[in-house]
Design a protein around this motif. Structure first.
Motif, PDB file in Angstrom:
ATOM      1  N   GLN A  28       0.814  -1.215   0.000  1.00 32.46           N
ATOM      2  CA  GLN A  28       0.000   0.000   0.000  1.00 32.46           C
ATOM      3  C   GLN A  28       0.850   1.269   0.000  1.00 32.46           C
ATOM      4  O   GLN A  28       0.311   2.374  -0.066  1.00 32.46           O
ATOM      5  N   GLY A  29       2.163   1.122   0.064  1.00 33.31           N
ATOM      6  CA  GLY A  29       3.054   2.285   0.063  1.00 33.31           C
ATOM      7  C   GLY A  29       3.024   3.075   1.347  1.00 33.31           C
ATOM      8  O   GLY A  29       3.314   4.275   1.354  1.00 33.31           O
ATOM      9  N   ARG A  30       2.715   2.409   2.470  1.00 30.65           N
ATOM     10  CA  ARG A  30       2.602   3.121   3.740  1.00 30.65           C
ATOM     11  C   ARG A  30       3.931   3.218   4.499  1.00 30.65           C
ATOM     12  O   ARG A  30       4.007   3.928   5.490  1.00 30.65           O
ATOM     13  N   VAL A  31       4.919   2.480   4.052  1.00 24.98           N
ATOM     14  CA  VAL A  31       6.169   2.392   4.824  1.00 24.98           C
ATOM     15  C   VAL A  31       7.209   3.306   4.210  1.00 24.98           C
ATOM     16  O   VAL A  31       7.724   3.043   3.116  1.00 24.98           O
ATOM     17  N   ARG A  32       7.526   4.372   4.891  1.00 21.92           N
ATOM     18  CA  ARG A  32       8.572   5.274   4.436  1.00 21.92           C
ATOM     19  C   ARG A  32       9.936   4.628   4.671  1.00 21.92           C
ATOM     20  O   ARG A  32      10.130   3.915   5.633  1.00 21.92           O
ATOM     21  N   TYR A  33      10.876   4.900   3.748  1.00 23.31           N
ATOM     22  CA  TYR A  33      12.205   4.287   3.806  1.00 23.31           C
ATOM     23  C   TYR A  33      12.099   2.756   3.796  1.00 23.31           C
ATOM     24  O   TYR A  33      12.852   2.058   4.489  1.00 23.31           O
TER      25      TYR A  33
ATOM     26  N   LEU B 110       6.502  -5.506  12.936  1.00 17.51           N
ATOM     27  CA  LEU B 110       5.359  -5.079  13.745  1.00 17.51           C
ATOM     28  C   LEU B 110       4.999  -3.624  13.477  1.00 17.51           C
ATOM     29  O   LEU B 110       3.811  -3.262  13.458  1.00 17.51           O
ATOM     30  N   ALA B 111       6.012  -2.780  13.277  1.00 11.07           N
ATOM     31  CA  ALA B 111       5.732  -1.375  12.954  1.00 11.07           C
ATOM     32  C   ALA B 111       5.040  -1.265  11.601  1.00 11.07           C
ATOM     33  O   ALA B 111       4.100  -0.479  11.428  1.00 11.07           O
ATOM     34  N   MET B 112       5.498  -2.068  10.633  1.00 12.00           N
ATOM     35  CA  MET B 112       4.846  -2.048   9.322  1.00 12.00           C
ATOM     36  C   MET B 112       3.431  -2.600   9.414  1.00 12.00           C
ATOM     37  O   MET B 112       2.508  -2.095   8.761  1.00 12.00           O
ATOM     38  N   ALA B 113       3.246  -3.653  10.218  1.00 14.61           N
ATOM     39  CA  ALA B 113       1.903  -4.206  10.394  1.00 14.61           C
ATOM     40  C   ALA B 113       0.973  -3.173  11.016  1.00 14.61           C
ATOM     41  O   ALA B 113      -0.197  -3.038  10.604  1.00 14.61           O
TER      42      ALA B 113
END
Length: 461
Positions: A412-417, A451-454
């Motif tokens: 979904q493109g939610r994870v920066r870097y 977990l942060a990405m989840a």
């Protein structure tokens, strides 16, 4: 790669405005970990190796192992965890392992807040709350908080390093963030040599970042930041390296790959032979942990370890010689395993270099993480013990759900870097999948990012 910075309040303001939420879930996190503490706390053989070093350090001021003639200096373990034990025991008394586990539980709860902050930097405050809940209820973190090993501290330092790296990349002119990142990476390296992989990954990622379109000031800040991370990560190793040079006359900034002393024989042929067939953790317990010192039942070696009857007979003979030699591998026995490995690799090179590492990687990521729980490592044999099968299957499903939700957030493109976390996972997986002892617990340093990405999958952009 999404790089737009979310609107962030300070972490202190975020926690203050949501103190009821975090107080509730931190309490639940504590209760969850105490269940593991009272039901599944564990001291392993490695625990007592670390404990022996810490005790000799405190009592005799020698970083070494106990012998009949007093403590003998060693360098088979890095000083991070023995130092952690020594600091606690200096306060509460020697060998109070329960106190160690209580401190680990507290550190693991702090890790929940760090993971939440990482998700907050990815997306939003809502993502941070979701990540906190997922981490608070993570059975793998809770399990190892009740095991006197390096995992809880290694996870904490990995989470802190990744969180501060993202914070530094957002504002590369903030020197303090780079310094804190370097200290966190250094803390991980002092626990185990594989902690150095994160430093290498950060270096590669920052080097890549320098060539992206950016202002000269930003490039300069990132270069300075990379130098600061390296300096503060590696400086704590200087006393250790000097000590090893003065004591053993060897340049050893970490520990030997196989945790051996200078005069110990390393059976490289046996290690190579194991890599020609091992794919999962059950074989680590059946064979790897037993060599040297314990008799090995050849029936525990999987059928895939033999391509033909000749290899089977040679393997049986090698283990028979091993038993006759007091369950110890000597150079002659090791040469027999080396010859077996050479024959198997020459006959099936793709299997050795591609297929088996891929299968070991899959086991590292997907296997139910039950190594330190009272569950049969051959958990899939449901007819032997239905309860063990159900427990392992449940933990395996939890693991897969975490991975799938994290993958959804990436897609979904939610994870920066995102490249930083993908590179870290790939490097760590490749290294551990090549080792002849695939232990899934060594993948847990990747799980703060997972977990942060989840959590990011539940947040609004």
């Amino acid at each position: 790669m999404q790089k737009t910075l979310p609107d962030l309040r300070s972490l202190r303001e975020f926690l203050r405005d949501n103190r009821g939420f975090f107080l509730l879930w931190a309490t639940l996190a504590l209760a969850f970990r105490l269940i593991f503490f009272f039901k599944f706390r564990l001291l392993t053989d490695d625990t007592f190796v670390y404990g022996d070093i810490a005790k000799n350090w405190l009592q005799h001021h020698v970083y070494g192992a106990s012998t009949a003639h007093g403590p003998l200096p060693i360098y088979i373990r890095l000083p991070g965890y023995p130092l952690f034990l020594a600091l606690i025991w200096k306060i509460v008394g020697l060998e109070h392992y329960n106190a160690v586990l209580i401190v680990q539980i507290a550190i693991d709860i702090v890790t929940c807040f760090i993971v939440a902050d990482l998700a907050r930097r990815f997306v939003s405050d809502r993502a941070a709350k979701a990540a906190f809940v997922l981490t608070a209820l993570c059975p793998f973190f809770a399990n190892f908080a009740a095991v006197a090993l390096t995992e809880t501290l290694a996870i904490f330092f990995a989470a802190l390093a990744l969180d501060t790296a993202v914070a530094a990349l957002d504002k590369p002119y903030r020197v303090s963030r780079w310094i804190l990142c370097g200290i966190a990476v250094g803390g991980g390296i002092l626990l185990r040599p594989d902690g150095g992989m994160l430093l290498a990954v950060l270096g590669l990622y920052l080097l890549f970042h320098v060539f992206l379109p950016a202002s000269p000031e930003e490039r300069r800040s990132i270069l300075i930041g990379g130098v600061l991370v390296a300096v503060f990560a590696l400086t704590p190793l200087l006393p250790w390296t000097l000590r090893n040079w003065r004591t053993f006359h060897r340049f050893e900034p970490l520990t030997p790959v196989y945790a051996n002393m200078p005069d110990e024989f390393v059976p490289h042929g046996f290690h190579r032979w194991v890599r020609t067939w091992i794919i999962d953790y059950s074989s680590v317990e059946d064979v790897w942990f037993k060599v040297d010192g314990t008799s090995v039942d050849v029936d525990d070696v999987p059928r895939r370890a033999f391509d033909n009857d000749d290899q089977l007979q040679r393997t049986v003979q090698a283990f028979s010689d091993y038993d006759d030699n007091g369950s110890t591998i000597n150079p002659d026995i090791d040469a027999k395993f080396a010859a077996l490995a050479r024959d198997r690799i020459s006959a099936h090179p793709l299997r050795y270099y591609l297929e088996l590492p891929f299968l070991r990687a899959a086991d590292l990521w997907l296997r139910p993480r039950t190594e330190t729980l009272p569950v049969d490592p051959h958990w899939w044999r449901f007819r032997d013990d239905w309860h063990d099968f159900a427990k392992a299957l449940s933990l395996g499903l939890v693991n897969i759900v975490y991975l799938l939700i994290a993958l959804l957030a990436l897609l979904q493109g939610r994870v920066r870097y995102a490249g930083l976390f993908i590179l870290f996972a790939l490097v760590r997986t490749a290294f551990l999948a090549w080792m002849p002892n695939p232990e899934p617990r060594y993948m847990l340093e990747c799980y703060p990012a997972i977990l942060a990405m989840a959590g990011s999958a539940f947040g609004r952009k």
